[in-house]
Design a protein around this motif. Structure first.
Motif, short mmCIF file in Angstrom:
data_model
loop_
_atom_site.label_atom_id
_atom_site.label_comp_id
_atom_site.label_asym_id
_atom_site.label_seq_id
_atom_site.Cartn_x
_atom_site.Cartn_y
_atom_site.Cartn_z
N ARG A 101 11.95 14.05 -4.53
CA ARG A 101 10.67 13.63 -3.97
C ARG A 101 9.98 12.58 -4.85
NH1 ARG A 101 6.54 17.62 -1.06
NH2 ARG A 101 5.08 16.02 -0.49
N LYS A 102 10.12 12.68 -6.15
CA LYS A 102 9.49 11.74 -7.08
C LYS A 102 10.05 10.32 -6.88
CE LYS A 102 8.37 11.36 -11.96
NZ LYS A 102 8.53 11.94 -13.29
N HIS A 103 11.36 10.23 -6.71
CA HIS A 103 11.98 8.93 -6.50
C HIS A 103 11.60 8.32 -5.14
CE1 HIS A 103 14.64 10.23 -9.83
NE2 HIS A 103 14.57 8.92 -10.12
N LYS A 104 11.49 9.16 -4.11
CA LYS A 104 11.08 8.67 -2.79
C LYS A 104 9.67 8.08 -2.86
CE LYS A 104 13.91 11.59 0.16
NZ LYS A 104 13.91 12.63 1.18
N LYS A 105 8.76 8.76 -3.57
CA LYS A 105 7.39 8.25 -3.72
C LYS A 105 7.38 6.92 -4.45
CE LYS A 105 4.55 12.39 -3.50
NZ LYS A 105 3.57 13.20 -4.21
N ALA A 106 8.20 6.81 -5.50
CA ALA A 106 8.27 5.58 -6.27
C ALA A 106 8.78 4.42 -5.40
CB ALA A 106 9.16 5.77 -7.50
N ILE A 107 9.79 4.70 -4.59
CA ILE A 107 10.33 3.67 -3.71
C ILE A 107 9.30 3.26 -2.66
CG2 ILE A 107 12.05 3.23 -1.90
CD1 ILE A 107 14.02 4.90 -3.60
N CYS A 108 8.63 4.22 -2.07
CA CYS A 108 7.59 3.93 -1.07
C CYS A 108 6.46 3.12 -1.69
CB CYS A 108 7.04 5.22 -0.48
SG CYS A 108 8.18 6.02 0.67
N LEU A 109 6.05 3.48 -2.89
CA LEU A 109 4.98 2.75 -3.58
C LEU A 109 5.43 1.32 -3.89
CD1 LEU A 109 2.16 2.81 -4.78
CD2 LEU A 109 3.16 3.66 -6.92
N SER A 110 6.68 1.16 -4.31
CA SER A 110 7.21 -0.18 -4.60
C SER A 110 7.24 -1.05 -3.35
CB SER A 110 8.62 -0.08 -5.19
OG SER A 110 8.58 0.60 -6.42
#
Length: 141
Positions: free
Chosen positions: A3-12
Motif C-alpha cells: 500500500r505504501k508504494h501504491k500511494k507513492a506512485i499515485c502521488l508521483s
C-alpha cells in the motif's frame, strides 16, 4: 506491491499531472502564435483580394520581450492592411496601462493612416466606460 508504494506512485503521478498542467498554462499564456486563414467568397469584392487583417486578442497587458519587441516583430512580418484589437488590453490584475498605451500607439503609427479597430473586452467596458478610463484619450484616438 504494498500500500505504501501504491500511494507513492499515485502521488508521483498526481504531481507530474499538476506540473504538466501548470507548464501548459504558462506556455499558453506566453506563446505567440500566428494562424493564417484564407477566405474565398464571391461576396467579397475584388478590391479586397490579398487584403490582410491581423487580429490581436486579449493581451491583458502582457509583454513579449523588452518593449513588446517579439510581438511587434510578428506583427510587422504579417504586413497587415488593418490591425484589429479585440478583447481585453488590460485587466484588473495588470492595471498599469502604459504597456497597452504604447502598443495601441504602435498599431496606429504602423499603419498608413492609422487604420485599426479596437473592440474592447468586458474589463475595458466595465472600468473605462462605467468608471472612465484615459486609454483612448492618451493614444489620441
Amino acid at each position: 506491491m504494498d500500500r505504501k508504494h501504491k500511494k507513492a506512485i499515485c502521488l508521483s503521478v498526481l504531481i507530474c499531472a499538476v506540473l504538466a498542467i501548470a507548464l501548459w498554462t504558462i506556455w499558453g499564456n506566453t506563446a505567440l502564435m500566428v494562424t493564417e486563414i484564407h477566405i474565398v467568397s464571391e461576396k467579397i469584392p475584388e478590391s479586397f483580394s490579398g487584403y490582410r487583417i491581423v487580429q490581436i486578442s486579449d493581451l491583458h497587458n502582457a509583454q513579449f520581450g523588452k518593449d513588446n519587441e517579439k510581438l511587434l516583430e510578428k506583427l510587422r512580418a504579417c504586413n497587415p492592411d488593418i490591425i484589429v484589437l479585440t478583447g481585453d488590453l488590460v485587466d484588473s490584475y495588470h492595471t498599469d496601462i502604459a504597456v497597452s498605451i504604447a502598443f495601441v500607439a504602435f498599431c496606429g503609427a504602423e499603419r498608413p493612416g492609422g487604420r485599426g479597430l479596437s473592440v474592447g473586452g468586458i474589463w475595458l467596458y466595465h472600468h473605462c466606460v462605467v468608471f472612465g478610463c484615459p486609454l483612448h484619450q492618451r493614444v489620441g484616438r
